[in-house]
Design a protein around this motif. Structure first.
Motif, PDB file in Angstrom:
ATOM      1  N   ALA A 338       0.876  -1.217   0.070  1.00 20.49           N
ATOM      2  CA  ALA A 338      -0.032  -0.218   0.044  1.00 20.49           C
ATOM      3  C   ALA A 338       0.999   1.207   0.080  1.00 20.49           C
ATOM      4  CB  ALA A 338      -0.944   0.027   0.940  1.00 20.49           C
ATOM      5  N   ASN A 339       1.866   1.096   0.634  1.00 22.40           N
ATOM      6  CA  ASN A 339       3.105   2.310   0.849  1.00 22.40           C
ATOM      7  C   ASN A 339       3.473   2.623  -0.614  1.00 22.40           C
ATOM      8  OD1 ASN A 339       4.025   4.426   2.013  1.00 22.40           O
ATOM      9  ND2 ASN A 339       5.425   3.275   3.236  1.00 22.40           N
ATOM     10  N   LEU A 340       4.079   1.498  -1.163  1.00 20.87           N
ATOM     11  CA  LEU A 340       4.624   1.797  -2.672  1.00 20.87           C
ATOM     12  C   LEU A 340       3.604   2.358  -3.499  1.00 20.87           C
ATOM     13  CD1 LEU A 340       6.943  -1.402  -3.057  1.00 20.87           C
ATOM     14  CD2 LEU A 340       7.655   1.131  -2.974  1.00 20.87           C
ATOM     15  N   PHE A 341       2.320   2.233  -3.505  1.00 26.14           N
ATOM     16  CA  PHE A 341       1.569   2.757  -4.390  1.00 26.14           C
ATOM     17  C   PHE A 341       1.261   4.158  -3.782  1.00 26.14           C
ATOM     18  CE2 PHE A 341       0.094  -1.472  -5.919  1.00 26.14           C
ATOM     19  CZ  PHE A 341      -0.252  -0.978  -7.481  1.00 26.14           C
ATOM     20  N   LEU A 342       1.480   4.522  -2.622  1.00 31.94           N
ATOM     21  CA  LEU A 342       1.094   5.999  -2.150  1.00 31.94           C
ATOM     22  C   LEU A 342       2.066   6.799  -2.575  1.00 31.94           C
ATOM     23  CD1 LEU A 342      -0.214   5.514   1.480  1.00 31.94           C
ATOM     24  CD2 LEU A 342      -1.583   5.962  -0.630  1.00 31.94           C
ATOM     25  N   ILE A 343       3.567   6.019  -2.414  1.00 30.95           N
ATOM     26  CA  ILE A 343       4.668   6.775  -2.991  1.00 30.95           C
ATOM     27  C   ILE A 343       4.607   6.920  -4.608  1.00 30.95           C
ATOM     28  CG2 ILE A 343       7.117   6.568  -3.092  1.00 30.95           C
ATOM     29  CD1 ILE A 343       7.114   4.863  -0.536  1.00 30.95           C
ATOM     30  N   SER A 344       4.175   6.001  -5.247  1.00 32.89           N
ATOM     31  CA  SER A 344       4.068   6.434  -6.647  1.00 32.89           C
ATOM     32  C   SER A 344       3.217   7.660  -7.093  1.00 32.89           C
ATOM     33  CB  SER A 344       3.525   5.208  -7.355  1.00 32.89           C
ATOM     34  OG  SER A 344       1.744   5.079  -7.317  1.00 32.89           O
ATOM     35  N   GLY A 345       2.125   7.858  -5.919  1.00 36.20           N
ATOM     36  CA  GLY A 345       1.478   9.068  -6.200  1.00 36.20           C
ATOM     37  C   GLY A 345       2.483  10.165  -5.956  1.00 36.20           C
ATOM     38  N   LEU A 346       3.283  10.155  -4.863  1.00 41.00           N
ATOM     39  CA  LEU A 346       4.243  11.064  -4.671  1.00 41.00           C
ATOM     40  C   LEU A 346       5.208  11.372  -5.573  1.00 41.00           C
ATOM     41  CD1 LEU A 346       5.468  10.669  -0.863  1.00 41.00           C
ATOM     42  CD2 LEU A 346       3.754  12.084  -1.999  1.00 41.00           C
ATOM     43  N   ILE A 347       5.646  10.369  -6.509  1.00 40.23           N
ATOM     44  CA  ILE A 347       6.362  10.505  -7.670  1.00 40.23           C
ATOM     45  C   ILE A 347       6.038  11.217  -8.820  1.00 40.23           C
ATOM     46  CG2 ILE A 347       7.717   8.894  -9.432  1.00 40.23           C
ATOM     47  CD1 ILE A 347       8.232   6.880  -7.400  1.00 40.23           C
ATOM     48  N   ALA A 369      13.276  10.120  -1.788  1.00 39.77           N
ATOM     49  CA  ALA A 369      14.166   8.860  -2.441  1.00 39.77           C
ATOM     50  C   ALA A 369      14.222   7.941  -1.386  1.00 39.77           C
ATOM     51  CB  ALA A 369      15.679   9.365  -2.838  1.00 39.77           C
ATOM     52  N   LEU A 370      14.271   8.375   0.089  1.00 41.91           N
ATOM     53  CA  LEU A 370      14.478   7.634   1.318  1.00 41.91           C
ATOM     54  C   LEU A 370      13.218   6.804   1.134  1.00 41.91           C
ATOM     55  CD1 LEU A 370      16.419   6.844   3.552  1.00 41.91           C
ATOM     56  CD2 LEU A 370      15.154   8.671   4.769  1.00 41.91           C
ATOM     57  N   LEU A 371      12.298   7.611   1.041  1.00 44.57           N
ATOM     58  CA  LEU A 371      10.972   6.981   1.300  1.00 44.57           C
ATOM     59  C   LEU A 371      10.712   5.951   0.522  1.00 44.57           C
ATOM     60  CD1 LEU A 371       8.497  10.094   2.211  1.00 44.57           C
ATOM     61  CD2 LEU A 371       9.609   8.430   3.658  1.00 44.57           C
ATOM     62  N   ALA A 447       1.380  17.998   2.759  1.00 40.02           N
ATOM     63  CA  ALA A 447       1.668  17.131   3.874  1.00 40.02           C
ATOM     64  C   ALA A 447       0.828  16.046   4.213  1.00 40.02           C
ATOM     65  CB  ALA A 447       1.798  17.963   5.292  1.00 40.02           C
ATOM     66  N   TRP A 448      -0.394  16.336   3.662  1.00 37.73           N
ATOM     67  CA  TRP A 448      -1.546  15.146   3.950  1.00 37.73           C
ATOM     68  C   TRP A 448      -1.075  13.977   3.086  1.00 37.73           C
ATOM     69  CZ3 TRP A 448      -5.275  15.449   7.241  1.00 37.73           C
ATOM     70  CH2 TRP A 448      -5.680  16.577   7.585  1.00 37.73           C
ATOM     71  N   MET A 449      -0.147  14.147   1.858  1.00 35.39           N
ATOM     72  CA  MET A 449       0.100  13.044   1.229  1.00 35.39           C
ATOM     73  C   MET A 449       1.436  12.399   1.896  1.00 35.39           C
ATOM     74  SD  MET A 449      -0.823  14.178  -2.660  1.00 35.39           S
ATOM     75  CE  MET A 449      -0.009  12.905  -3.648  1.00 35.39           C
ATOM     76  N   THR A 450       2.315  13.335   2.342  1.00 40.30           N
ATOM     77  CA  THR A 450       3.632  12.686   3.002  1.00 40.30           C
ATOM     78  C   THR A 450       3.604  11.956   4.061  1.00 40.30           C
ATOM     79  OG1 THR A 450       4.394  14.784   1.773  1.00 40.30           O
ATOM     80  CG2 THR A 450       5.921  13.254   3.011  1.00 40.30           C
ATOM     81  N   ALA A 451       2.775  12.507   5.198  1.00 42.38           N
ATOM     82  CA  ALA A 451       2.555  12.076   6.458  1.00 42.38           C
ATOM     83  C   ALA A 451       2.147  10.368   6.411  1.00 42.38           C
ATOM     84  CB  ALA A 451       1.527  12.800   7.298  1.00 42.38           C
ATOM     85  N   PRO A 452       1.157  10.074   5.592  1.00 46.63           N
ATOM     86  CA  PRO A 452       0.730   8.714   5.863  1.00 46.63           C
ATOM     87  C   PRO A 452       1.959   7.816   5.332  1.00 46.63           C
ATOM     88  CG  PRO A 452      -0.526   9.495   4.437  1.00 46.63           C
ATOM     89  CD  PRO A 452       0.280  10.871   4.776  1.00 46.63           C
ATOM     90  N   VAL A 453       2.556   8.310   4.200  1.00 50.40           N
ATOM     91  CA  VAL A 453       3.985   7.577   3.614  1.00 50.40           C
ATOM     92  C   VAL A 453       4.943   7.282   4.761  1.00 50.40           C
ATOM     93  CG1 VAL A 453       5.667   7.693   2.009  1.00 50.40           C
ATOM     94  CG2 VAL A 453       3.295   8.221   1.362  1.00 50.40           C
ATOM     95  N   ALA A 455       4.437   7.447   7.968  1.00 49.66           N
ATOM     96  CA  ALA A 455       4.105   6.677   9.044  1.00 49.66           C
ATOM     97  C   ALA A 455       4.302   5.229   8.662  1.00 49.66           C
ATOM     98  CB  ALA A 455       2.707   6.821   9.469  1.00 49.66           C
ATOM     99  N   LEU A 456       3.849   4.781   7.193  1.00 53.83           N
ATOM    100  CA  LEU A 456       3.844   3.531   6.845  1.00 53.83           C
ATOM    101  C   LEU A 456       5.513   2.946   6.832  1.00 53.83           C
ATOM    102  CD1 LEU A 456       1.091   2.890   4.575  1.00 53.83           C
ATOM    103  CD2 LEU A 456       1.042   2.501   6.707  1.00 53.83           C
ATOM    104  N   VAL A 457       6.344   3.945   6.369  1.00 58.12           N
ATOM    105  CA  VAL A 457       7.879   3.545   6.343  1.00 58.12           C
ATOM    106  C   VAL A 457       8.229   3.294   7.996  1.00 58.12           C
ATOM    107  CG1 VAL A 457       9.979   4.637   5.933  1.00 58.12           C
ATOM    108  CG2 VAL A 457       8.339   4.857   4.098  1.00 58.12           C
ATOM    109  N   LEU A 458       7.997   4.030   8.866  1.00 56.90           N
ATOM    110  CA  LEU A 458       8.583   3.900   9.981  1.00 56.90           C
ATOM    111  C   LEU A 458       7.856   2.496  10.613  1.00 56.90           C
ATOM    112  CD1 LEU A 458       7.966   7.394  11.642  1.00 56.90           C
ATOM    113  CD2 LEU A 458      10.035   6.177  11.189  1.00 56.90           C
ATOM    114  N   LEU A 459       6.598   2.193  10.070  1.00 55.10           N
ATOM    115  CA  LEU A 459       6.084   0.903  10.705  1.00 55.10           C
ATOM    116  C   LEU A 459       6.874  -0.402   9.894  1.00 55.10           C
ATOM    117  CD1 LEU A 459       4.040  -0.713  12.249  1.00 55.10           C
ATOM    118  CD2 LEU A 459       2.286  -0.429  10.083  1.00 55.10           C
ATOM    119  N   THR A 460       7.188  -0.071   8.822  1.00 48.14           N
ATOM    120  CA  THR A 460       7.998  -1.183   8.127  1.00 48.14           C
ATOM    121  C   THR A 460       9.428  -1.397   9.001  1.00 48.14           C
ATOM    122  OG1 THR A 460       6.988  -0.317   5.995  1.00 48.14           O
ATOM    123  CG2 THR A 460       8.972  -1.824   5.734  1.00 48.14           C
TER     124      THR A 460
END
Lengths: 496, 73
Positions: A338-347, A369-371, A447-453, A455-460
């Protein structure tokens, strides 16, 4: 009374009702969505806590005792799945605030999202086969509508494929259901566990279980049945494809695990070997399909398929360690994918495109890049990230049961996953931006788009660095799955 | 239906559960079909065909940011 068991189902539906009432008020819709997701997440956490400390919980809806009424049952697997659904739900709701266009919101994006999550939670919690069918339908209807919400040509095409194949899967499921009822006269899963053993003709049971295998295999995206997935998952808005990729196929995997541990435990009918072969082919075709793609979301869609292969491999091996691996894999995969898909949106926000040949130069965005790198490496199974532990448990389990070929396939597929992730990295991040027309858009990303990403990265990272509690939960879940008598006893009690 | 003091119906009765299940399935199936017909209609209007082989847009369609979504310099 375990009335709190319905909380993860009620919360999203209540949020859906609120979202419908406040259709013209975006802020109200978003706040109610946040509150609904928070309640759902809290309920999931509470559920896992209760199940872990007090054992399997059951709610007989309307006080009809099993097997006559519908039972909601939470064991470790269900509770874990509901909790992780809550995590993805929360992330997607936050992300939607910035990503979902006003058009899509007007067309009812929020109510549909809530109904989708309600259906998913119901499917995880139900202990009744027909009820599972109903939740599948709730979930599918919402997902159909979400998929074609934007009414673009690509969505229409993806939508038609998706709807038709899912309708077919549903009919297979319903047929299997009818046959099971005809054979046993019950639809309660725990009761079926007892009743199906008493059916005289094992061939008949095996034939019916094949119907279930095919129906759930289509939903999970198993080997010969996955073509609908990469045809549709890259078309809807990013938030929608994130929740689809994280949760929808995993409901199919969950249903497979539940069916083939509780209702039709593997015996010598050859179905286990079939599942193993399908798992290996799913892993290979998925990862090879990904290698040929040039669009980030299509690459990720193919990777869903190859990862589903790993989980089904765990089911097919059918040892405690393998099932624990499958459960851990589910948990890890939902977060990462789910996170990678959210990141594709950031990309896309940063570079302007999902297409790899039209993007580049994103290495200047250090945070992005880190995310991207953390979940990408986790997906490929680099230590010490979560995917490494998941893959290690499964490969270890296949070696333990003497399936060296399968262990080899699992390891090789991990390596090929690195290839795809490197491809995204090289194309989107490392190479210079190809055209001036797209030239580095200094987009401010909300920030609404970055924050969940984040959070999920931290969870990973957390799952990767402290895998112990998660592995422990997965092991307990696997023990419950392999020895379903506790489940059966809790649901049907003394009634035998 | 069940006489006073006895546990079973006197005469043979049809099992009502399959009826309830079938009714549920019919309702769901009806809703699904209604949705599918509308979807096919829209797909036909938008794509000019309902032959999935002939629909190629999801492979080639671009989802780049539109000019409206790009920030103004």
């Amino acid at each position: 009374m375990n009335g709190w068991l319905v909380a993860p189902i009620i919360a999203p539906f209540a949020a859906a009702a609120l979202a419908l009432l406040g259709r013209r008020r975006p802020l109200f819709q978003h706040v109610s969505a946040l509150v609904g997701a928070a309640i759902h997440l809290a309920a999931g956490g509470w559920l896992l806590y209760r199940v872990h400390h007090q054992g399997i919980a059951v709610l007989h809806v309307g006080s009809w005792p099993a097997p006559f009424g519908i039972a909601l049952v939470a064991d470790h697997l269900s509770a874990l799945m509901v909790l992780i659904t809550g995590v993805v739900y929360g992330a997607v709701v936050v992300y939607s605030r910035a990503e979902i266009s006003a058009d899509n919101r007007q067309r009812g994006y929020y109510p549909l999202l809530h109904i989708l999550v309600g259906g998913i939670s119901g499917a995880f919690l139900t202990g009744d086969l027909f009820n599972l069918y109903v939740w599948f339908e709730v979930m599918l209807m919402a997902s159909f509508a979400l998929l074609v919400l934007g009414r673009t040509r690509a969505q229409m095409k993806g939508g038609v494929t998706y709807v038709v194949i899912n309708l077919f899967a549903t009919l297979l499921f319903l047929t299997g259901l009818g046959l099971v009822y005809a054979m046993t006269g019950t639809l309660n899963m725990a009761h079926l566990h007892l009743k199906l053993r008493a059916v005289a003709d094992p061939g008949q049971v095996a034939a019916v279980s094949m119907l279930f295998l095919t129906a759930f295999g289509i939903k999970a995206g198993l080997f010969p049945l996955f073509f609908w997935l990469p045809a549709s998952y890259h078309t809807p808005p990013v938030a929608v494809s994130a929740i689809f990729s994280g949760l929808l196929t995993k409901v199919g995997v969950y249903a497979l695990i539940r069916t083939f541990t509780l209702i039709f435990p593997f015996d010598n009918s050859g179905i286990r070997e079939l599942v193993l072969a399908a798992a290996a082919l799913t892993m290979i075709t998925g990862v090879l399909g990904a290698a040929a793609q040039g669009d980030i979301r299509r690459i990720l869609s193919f990777h869903i398929i190859s990862q589903v292969g790993y989980m089904v491999l765990g089911l097919g091996l059918f040892t405690p360690l393998a099932l624990a691996g499958a459960v851990f894999y589910l948990f890890h995969h939902i977060v990462v994918k789910a996170n990678l898909f959210l990141i594709s949106g950031l990309i896309r926000q940063h570079g302007g495109s999902f297409a790899l040949d039209r993007s580049g130069g994103l290495y200047t965005r250090g945070l992005l890049a880190l995310l991207f790198l953390i979940p990408a490496f986790s997906l490929a199974g680099f230590p010490p990230l979560s995917g490494f532990w998941a893959k290690m448990i499964l490969i270890r389990a296949s070696l333990d049961s003497g399936q060296f070929a399968l262990a080899g396939v699992a390891a090789a597929v991990g390596l090929l996953t690195v290839y795809s992730m490197t491809k995204i990295w090289n194309e989107a991040f490392w190479k210079p931006m190809p055209t001036t027309e797209n030239a580095i858009v200094h987009n401010r990303v909300s920030a609404w788009m970055t924050a969940p990403v984040v959070a999920l990265v931290l969870l990973t990272v957390c799952i990767g660095l402290w895998p112990e509690p998660f592995v422990q939960l997965a092991r307990t879940a696997a023990e419950e799955l392999l020895d379903p008598m506790a489940y059966v006893y809790t649901v049907v009690g003394e009634m035998r | 239906l069940i006489p006073q003091g006895s546990l079973q119906p006197a005469a043979a009765v049809a099992n009502s559960l399959p009826q309830a299940l079938i009714l549920t399935a019919i309702v769901i199936g009806f809703a699904l079909l209604a949705f599918i017909f509308i979807l096919f209609l829209r797909a036909y209007q938008q794509l000019g065909t309902v032959d999935t082989e002939a629909m190629t847009d999801s492979e080639s369609g671009s989802q780049d940011l539109t000019p409206a979504e790009r920030p103004r310099p």
